[in-house]
Design a protein around this motif. Structure first.
Motif, PDB file in Angstrom:
ATOM      1  N   PHE A   6     -83.597 -30.977  29.751  1.00  0.00           N
ATOM      2  CA  PHE A   6     -84.194 -29.244  29.617  1.00  0.00           C
ATOM      3  C   PHE A   6     -83.792 -29.101  28.710  1.00  0.00           C
ATOM      4  N   ALA A   7     -84.909 -28.196  28.143  1.00  0.00           N
ATOM      5  CA  ALA A   7     -85.500 -27.877  26.677  1.00  0.00           C
ATOM      6  C   ALA A   7     -86.069 -26.051  27.413  1.00  0.00           C
ATOM      7  N   PRO A   8     -85.226 -24.752  27.222  1.00  0.00           N
ATOM      8  CA  PRO A   8     -85.244 -23.775  27.899  1.00  0.00           C
ATOM      9  C   PRO A   8     -85.267 -23.030  26.792  1.00  0.00           C
ATOM     10  N   GLY A  18     -85.502 -21.646  35.687  1.00  0.00           N
ATOM     11  CA  GLY A  18     -84.334 -22.525  35.028  1.00  0.00           C
ATOM     12  C   GLY A  18     -83.815 -23.346  34.941  1.00  0.00           C
ATOM     13  N   VAL A  19     -83.138 -23.191  36.268  1.00  0.00           N
ATOM     14  CA  VAL A  19     -81.575 -23.874  36.164  1.00  0.00           C
ATOM     15  C   VAL A  19     -82.274 -25.012  37.840  1.00  0.00           C
ATOM     16  N   ARG A  20     -83.385 -24.528  38.338  1.00  0.00           N
ATOM     17  CA  ARG A  20     -83.420 -26.100  39.579  1.00  0.00           C
ATOM     18  C   ARG A  20     -83.948 -26.734  38.722  1.00  0.00           C
ATOM     19  N   THR A  21     -85.015 -26.465  37.617  1.00  0.00           N
ATOM     20  CA  THR A  21     -85.884 -27.389  36.812  1.00  0.00           C
ATOM     21  C   THR A  21     -84.884 -28.646  36.148  1.00  0.00           C
ATOM     22  N   VAL A  37     -80.825 -34.650  28.372  1.00  0.00           N
ATOM     23  CA  VAL A  37     -81.045 -34.239  27.109  1.00  0.00           C
ATOM     24  C   VAL A  37     -81.346 -32.926  27.171  1.00  0.00           C
ATOM     25  N   LEU A  38     -79.928 -31.986  26.485  1.00  0.00           N
ATOM     26  CA  LEU A  38     -80.474 -30.439  26.534  1.00  0.00           C
ATOM     27  C   LEU A  38     -81.196 -30.088  24.946  1.00  0.00           C
ATOM     28  N   ARG A  39     -82.341 -29.849  25.209  1.00  0.00           N
ATOM     29  CA  ARG A  39     -82.755 -29.043  24.068  1.00  0.00           C
ATOM     30  C   ARG A  39     -83.009 -27.789  24.234  1.00  0.00           C
ATOM     31  N   HIS A 199     -89.742 -38.924  31.301  1.00  0.00           N
ATOM     32  CA  HIS A 199     -89.215 -38.079  31.968  1.00  0.00           C
ATOM     33  C   HIS A 199     -89.755 -37.071  31.148  1.00  0.00           C
ATOM     34  N   VAL A 200     -90.793 -35.746  31.871  1.00  0.00           N
ATOM     35  CA  VAL A 200     -90.599 -34.821  31.609  1.00  0.00           C
ATOM     36  C   VAL A 200     -90.724 -33.713  32.397  1.00  0.00           C
TER      37      VAL A 200
END
Length: 461
Positions: A6-8, A18-21, A37-39, A199-200
């Protein structure tokens, strides 16, 4: 090994799209025993703020989406990006462009005047047999990626199916600005490559970025991830959700009394489904989730259904936890629960009646401090003989050997028979005088919780 991310961008609040993604990326990793991963994509130095970064971290913590690696920050990886840019320049997959802003503006104006799609005309792109202008000394160059001039970019999107773009429709995008700072589309590619993202999973507003990113990955000889683009979330009017019209920030929902598990449950159902299941927990969601079951069509946010689902989660939630969540709300309203019944017991009695936590707090307040009754309720239920009748009933309450719901309930029928009244003529005045409202659960249970001393004092007052 499955690896999702998740890359906000920290340019504002963490919004529900964004939360749903994040939820779908998290669930896919959890389902396959992979890594999430959080980016933080903070290359927009002008708009990115520490406050927005903290809002993202706080939002992820509030909804309970735990990440295995990170947070990684793009601003801490600039040396790596510059290294890869030099690699692309050396291999001939990128080049320096010295166009000034004025030249680019003139180029755009001429193309628009001819009815053409505005795009960079590749005047600084090196080609066999082409003579390039002399680089101007006063214009710092950008670095552009050398997009293939022919062929196409295609991929099998895990949500939308086969997607294909013609390379001739793509520009030679800028991958480094005049000051040398890298741009979004380039940083994303390097990050996904370095972090071995398999997986993106992201919003479908990124579909147009994907062919550009695939071309860069191919130029680097890097493996391509699986792409899955999630459909947009629309509001009830069918428009894209916005902060001005809709509650779209995670913080907004916390303030509106929504449980995080209810928000995740509802977001999971926006664009994905498992039969007719509506109410479920995250363990069940992970077990059922698949990208193949995600709809490629946009979903509408239905506020009524969302609140219904929140109510189901409130009913299922632990009473002590709910009590902890509403205590700050009661305190803000000037209500102290230090004296009186255990708040968790009050919650257990009233939580069936509410859809959100703010309403739950309001349902609990009169157990600790009677409300001021509405004049209309006083006029309707407190008649000339009511006070005397309530005094007689109070005497019976005072004489009870035990104070509990059953004992109080046992007084109702005989008292109504003695007085020649219906139960409503006893119950409604009791509610108004003891609680300050006619809207309560069963009055015997309410009186039992408030306690004998307080009930008698309120009736006497």
């Amino acid at each position: 090994m499955i690896r999702t991310r998740f890359a906000p961008s920290p340019t504002g609040f963490l919004h529900i799209g964004g939360v749903r993604t994040a939820l779908f990326s998290w669930a896919y990793a959890r389902k396959h025993g992979g890594t999430f991963v959080l980016r933080i994509e903070d290359t927009d130095l002008e708009r990115s703020t520490p406050e927005s970064v903290q809002a993202i971290l706080d939002g992820m913590h509030w909804v309970g989406l735990d990440y295995d690696e990170g947070p990684f920050y793009q601003t801490q990886r600039f040396d790596r990006y510059k290294e890869v840019i030099q690699q692309l320049l050396a291999s001939g997959h990128a080049y320096l462009c010295y166009c000034s802003k004025e030249e680019l503006d003139a180029m755009r104006a001429e193309q628009e005047a001819r009815g053409e799609k505005p795009r960079y005309d590749r005047r600084w792109r090196p080609e066999d047999g082409k003579t390039l202008p002399t680089p101007p000394a006063d214009v710092p160059p950008v670095v552009r990626f050398k997009t293939p001039l022919s062929g196409s970019v295609a991929w099998d999107d895990a949500v939308k199916g086969r997607i294909e773009f013609q390379n001739e429709e793509l520009d030679d995008l800028i991958i480094a600005r005049p000051d040398g700072s890298p741009t979004y589309n380039f940083c994303v590619v390097v990050d996904d490559w370095d972090m071995n993202i398999t997986h993106v999973i992201r919003g479908d507003d990124h579909v147009n970025n994907t062919p550009r990113q695939i071309n860069i990955l191919k130029a680097l000889g890097a493996p391509l991830p699986v792409y899955g683009h999630l459909p947009m979330i629309l509001n009830e009017d069918g428009h894209k959700m916005s902060k001005r019209r809709d509650a779209v920030s995670v913080v907004d929902y916390e303030g509106k009394g929504i449980l995080p598990e209810a928000l995740l449950n509802y977001l999971a159902r926006l664009g994905w489904g498992h039969g007719d299941e509506e109410f479920f927990n995250m363990d069940q969601f992970v077990e059922w989730f698949s990208l193949e079951a995600v709809s490629p069509s946009a979903s509408r946010f239905n506020q009524e259904k969302f609140l219904w689902l929140n109510a189901q989660h409130i009913k299922a939630a632990d009473n002590a936890r709910l009590a902890e969540l509403i205590t700050p709300r009661l305190t803000a309203a000037g209500i102290s629960t230090a004296q009186g019944p255990a708040l968790a017991e009050v919650v257990a009695l009233v939580k069936e009646r509410v859809q959100e936590l703010n309403a739950l707090a309001r349902e609990c307040d009169y157990f600790y401090q009677p409300r001021q009754p509405q004049q209309a309720e006083l006029d309707k239920h407190i008649l000339p003989d009511t006070r005397e009748r309530m005094a007689r009933f109070a005497a019976q309450l005072a004489a009870l050997p035990e104070w509990n719901t059953e004992a109080i309930h046992g007084l109702f029928k005989p008292f109504c028979a003695e007085e020649g009244i219906k139960m409503g003529q006893l119950g409604m005045p009791l509610r108004v005088l003891v609680c300050g409202t006619t809207q309560t659960p069963s009055v015997d249970a309410v009186l039992a919780l408030i306690g004998r001393e307080q009930v008698l004092a309120r009736l006497a007052g």
